[in-house]
Design a protein around this motif. Structure first.
Motif, PDB file in Angstrom:
ATOM      1  N   LEU A  12       0.762  -1.291  -0.084  1.00 26.28           N
ATOM      2  CA  LEU A  12      -0.024   0.133  -0.132  1.00 26.28           C
ATOM      3  C   LEU A  12       0.912   1.349   0.108  1.00 26.28           C
ATOM      4  O   LEU A  12       0.636   2.219  -0.511  1.00 26.28           O
ATOM      5  CB  LEU A  12      -0.821  -0.071   0.988  1.00 26.28           C
ATOM      6  N   THR A  34      -3.090   6.685   7.880  1.00 24.52           N
ATOM      7  CA  THR A  34      -3.741   6.497   6.667  1.00 24.52           C
ATOM      8  C   THR A  34      -3.669   5.149   6.046  1.00 24.52           C
ATOM      9  O   THR A  34      -4.586   4.425   5.667  1.00 24.52           O
ATOM     10  CB  THR A  34      -3.262   7.464   5.549  1.00 24.52           C
ATOM     11  N   TRP A  92      -5.821   2.622   8.181  1.00 22.99           N
ATOM     12  CA  TRP A  92      -7.092   2.652   7.808  1.00 22.99           C
ATOM     13  C   TRP A  92      -7.481   2.252   6.388  1.00 22.99           C
ATOM     14  O   TRP A  92      -8.550   1.421   5.977  1.00 22.99           O
ATOM     15  CB  TRP A  92      -7.358   4.116   7.803  1.00 22.99           C
ATOM     16  N   ASP A  93      -6.731   2.589   5.307  1.00 18.48           N
ATOM     17  CA  ASP A  93      -7.127   2.068   3.943  1.00 18.48           C
ATOM     18  C   ASP A  93      -6.768   0.672   4.039  1.00 18.48           C
ATOM     19  O   ASP A  93      -7.067   0.097   3.031  1.00 18.48           O
ATOM     20  CB  ASP A  93      -6.280   3.093   2.897  1.00 18.48           C
ATOM     21  N   TRP A 106     -12.992  -2.535  -0.762  1.00 17.00           N
ATOM     22  CA  TRP A 106     -11.667  -2.677  -0.075  1.00 17.00           C
ATOM     23  C   TRP A 106     -11.870  -3.281   1.213  1.00 17.00           C
ATOM     24  O   TRP A 106     -12.600  -2.985   2.313  1.00 17.00           O
ATOM     25  CB  TRP A 106     -11.040  -1.244   0.058  1.00 17.00           C
TER      26      TRP A 106
END
Ligand SMILES: Nc1ncnc2c1ncn2[C@@H]1O[C@H](COP(=O)(O)OP(=O)(O)O)[C@@H](O)[C@H]1O
Ligand SMILES: [Mg+2]
Lengths: 267, 236, 234
Positions: C126, C147, C150-151, C234
């Protein structure tokens, strides 16, 4: 949101483990736990004294070690020499004999070594060694293992060779191994009677007084470990030598067989 | 009145023992649209990234003018290949605002407005990954514009767009340029360069071949390479 | 074969009748291993992310260490925690030995390297995707980690579940630090070991089936929760 809720639930679950007041810990040997006697005694102890005895079921070596480290409040084991050494190191207050059971030999139902015909336990071992019949040993320094080694010694035999298999594990594992190999082994009577995976094994020899197995109770020394619950340990001891205990211990049977003989002396 | 923004002094970028850009010396002013041009592999992307501070310079210097502090502090970059976040379109555009501490509700509101400005007409709750190529580019543009940058870099922003979308984007760029935003971009679309550029920086093989005002460049390119490029010849 | 069928039948009977002992040890298993997974994730996920985005001299060493810790035999961890929390050990005064808390601590040590390692892999990919954007936006260190966590939450949930799976099936460490005390620290795996020792194979198998069912149920529940939470891929 769901993640947070889940997290909160998990956290509260972990830390909601509340301590109870009248708990005491006692390390005992596997053979005692396997006998099922504990399941009879513990509820009665709780009823009569209010003590909730938590059992740590381990080998003799570890049972004594737990006591020496102060991780339990009392021990109940059956290995006199080791017990005396343990006391000599100042780990406990005293030693109190409570009861005994006995060891037996089990082996293949056709008994190829002819153990059943032996007069004494040492003769039985000689017969096995002579026939080089497969024999499973605990090999874990437990009380049972030490007893077995003393017997070989008394028979004047140093067991070695392909036929002698030390598994280095507890009674259950040793019984499972013997069952799988159809081998001879020495077991405490209770473990054998309770054992469910007998296969082709059967009891082949019993009764020699040398096979008697004395259980002793020893409270952990509160001078060495101030947190040890010595008062609870003493209360428990008083109960273990009482008439009530005698009645329950002598009256306990497994498959119709009496397992333990109460022999505590009351002062 | 036009002031200097930054000066490049013999800037060189080497990667893997090879010089990929430079040495380049040039000055950029603090207003208008600068267009980096040149064939594929000329070094446009590398130069833009170096100006934005994304690439390490191997030798030479990039110096910002003191008067250009406001530009330096408020930059944004639209990459040649849009970077997709694993979020909804709306949250992707709102992301830079969230970094600045804007509340989720307000950030989303402004993101929706910004999507409208760049002509991104899709369901904003859907995943960014489900956008078409052109929509992804508009999403990236909206994400760059949402913080109202003073200096905007765009690396071939309409490479994947059809004529109509290209026109929409050019209108937006013209509009924000009029609003005072400094734009440094690259393109391989000669028509787009003519429509938008105030100044052209023509690169070839990692070197600066020509820097000229847009009018001068398209009227009479000084170098053979630029001349050939504008003729549509293959530049070797 | 016969043992397996008997085990299945016995498992079904225990579950259907909601056997009180079974419920008790199952809940404790869940409590201990979910607790360890939550704490292990709180440590391992940010650690994995941090390792993915930082370049520092000892980084390779730390990753190699994590991978080595992943292969650590639970018995060794159990012994280590035992020695630490024994009344004679440095943390003995806490009186935590033979409590569920000690079991959670042992499992946290066992599963955190796994969670961190799987998270590291996922976050590294990622980060490669996000690198230019996050640098361009001048994100702070903690903003980057937040970030990426979370993603990457779907992949990270897999990391946490891997940790949970290892914990719920683990017996070596919790046997030592928990002591397998009836009604206090007995969980599914230690009960299985106990029944096996008694030669009660069908009971041991029955508990084994309950364990498998439990692991599947937890996995499905989490996947369903995370799907309904957001209709995204996702
Ligand atoms: N990290 C890198 N390592 C090695 N070569 C690179 C790297 N980045 C770019 N290049 C090379 O530098 C040259 C310029 O690339 P680029 O700036 O992307 O050109 P343009 O954007 O003008 O097409 C190309 O030959 C490219 O292969
Ligand atoms: Mg390029």
């Amino acid at each position: 949101m769901t993640f947070k809720t889940l997290l909160a639930a998990a956290l509260s679950a972990v830390f909601a483990v509340a301590a109870q007041a009248q708990d005491m810990k006692m390390s005992v040997t596997t053979s005692f736990a396997n006998s099922g006697l504990a399941d009879v005694l513990l509820p009665e102890i709780k009823k009569d004294t209010g003590i909730n005895v938590q059992l740590l079921i381990v080998g003799t070596g570890q049972a004594l070690k737990l006591g020496a480290q102060g991780d339990v409040d009392a021990v109940l084991v059956h290995a006199k020499a080791a017990e005396l050494a343990w006391l000599a190191e100042g780990n406990g207050t005293h030693r109190r004999e409570i009861m005994y059971n006995d060891f037996i030999f089990v082996g293949p139902s056709d008994d190829p070594a002819g153990v059943a015909k032996a007069d004494r336990a040492t003769d039985a071992l000689s017969a096995i060694a002579e026939a080089k019949a497969p024999f499973v040993s605990r090999g874990d320094n437990s009380g049972t293992h030490k007893m077995e080694l003393r017997l070989w010694d008394a028979a004047g035999i140093a067991p070695q060779g392909d036929w002698y298999r030390a598994v280095g594990q507890g009674m259950g594992a040793a019984l499972n191994t013997a069952s799988g190999m159809n081998a001879y082994l020495m077991s405490d009577r209770a473990s054998w009677l309770k054992f469910a995976n007998k296969g082709d094994l059967k009891l082949v020899y019993e009764g020699d007084p040398i096979l008697f197995n004395q259980y002793a109770y020893m409270p952990v020394n509160p001078t060495k470990h101030p947190h040890a619950k010595n008062d609870l340990a003493n209360t428990l001891e008083a109960w273990l030598v009482s008439d009530r205990a005698k009645e329950l211990i002598d009256g306990y049977t497994l498959n119709g067989e009496k397992l333990f003989t109460f022999n505590a002396t009351v002062d | 009145m036009v002031n200097p923004m930054m000066v490049l002094d013999k800037v060189e970028l080497r990667r893997g023992g090879r010089v990929i850009v430079g040495p380049i010396s040039l000055g950029l002013r603090d207003a208008g649209v600068t267009m980096a041009m040149g064939p594929n592999g000329a070094g446009k992307t590398t130069l833009l990234r170096a100006l934005h501070g994304l690439e390490r310079v191997s030798s030479g210097q990039i110096r910002w003018a003191e008067s250009a502090e406001a530009l330096r502090a408020r930059q944004a970059f639209v990459f040649q290949t849009p970077i997709l976040m694993r979020r909804s379109v709306l949250d992707s555009i709102a992301y830079p605002l969230r970094l600045k501490g804007v509340s989720r509700g307000e950030a989303r509101e402004r993101a929706a407005a910004c999507a409208e400005t760049v002509g991104l007409r899709v369901r904003l709750k859907k995943d960014a990954s489900t956008l078409s190529g052109g929509e992804k580019q508009k999403m990236a543009l909206a994400r760059a514009l949402i913080t109202e940058p003073a200096l905007l870099f765009l690396d071939e922003p309409s490479a994947n767009l059809d004529g109509r979308s290209t026109r929409e984007i050019e209108e937006i760029l013209t509009h924000i340029r009029a609003g005072g935003t400094r734009i440094v971009m690259s393109t391989h679309d000669i028509g787009q360069a003519r429509r938008l550029a105030d100044e052209v920086v023509f690169l070839h093989d990692g070197r600066l071949v020509e820097q000229a005002s847009s009018a001068a460049f398209f009227d009479a390119p000084q170098s053979n390479q630029a001349y050939a490029y504008l003729q549509g010849d293959i530049v070797i | 074969m016969n043992d397996i069928l008997q085990g299945l039948a016995r498992a079904a009977k225990l579950v259907v009748t909601l056997n009180a002992d079974l419920v008790e040890i199952t809940l404790l298993s869940l409590q201990v291993s979910l607790g360890a997974a939550v704490i292990g994730s709180a440590i391992g996920l940010p650690l994995g992310a941090w390792l993915a985005i930082n370049r520092f001299p000892a980084r390779r060493m730390v990753i190699a260490l994590l991978n080595a810790l992943m292969g650590l035999p639970p018995v060794v961890v159990g012994l280590f925690v035992y020695v630490l929390f024994s009344r004679s050990g440095p943390l003995g005064v806490l009186g935590l030995l033979f409590t569920p808390t000690a079991m959670v601590i042992a499992q946290v040590i066992i599963i955190t390297p796994i969670i961190a390692s799987v998270a590291h892999q996922a976050i590294r990919e990622l980060w490669a995707d996000y690198h230019d954007l996050l640098i361009s936006l001048e994100t702070t260190h903690s903003q980057r980690i937040a970030t990426l966590l979370w993603d990457g939450r779907r992949a990270l949930m897999t990391a946490s579940l891997a940790g949970f799976g290892r914990g719920i099936g683990e017996v070596g460490a919790i046997m030592i630090v928990g002591g397998n005390i009836d009604h206090a620290t007995r969980v599914l795996t230690t009960a299985i070991a106990l029944e096996t020792g008694k030669g009660e194979f069908d009971m041991a198998l029955a508990l084994g089936f309950v364990l498998i069912g439990l692991a599947i149920a937890v996995n499905l529940t989490l996947h369903m929760l995370s799907r309904t939470e957001r209709g995204s891929r996702w």
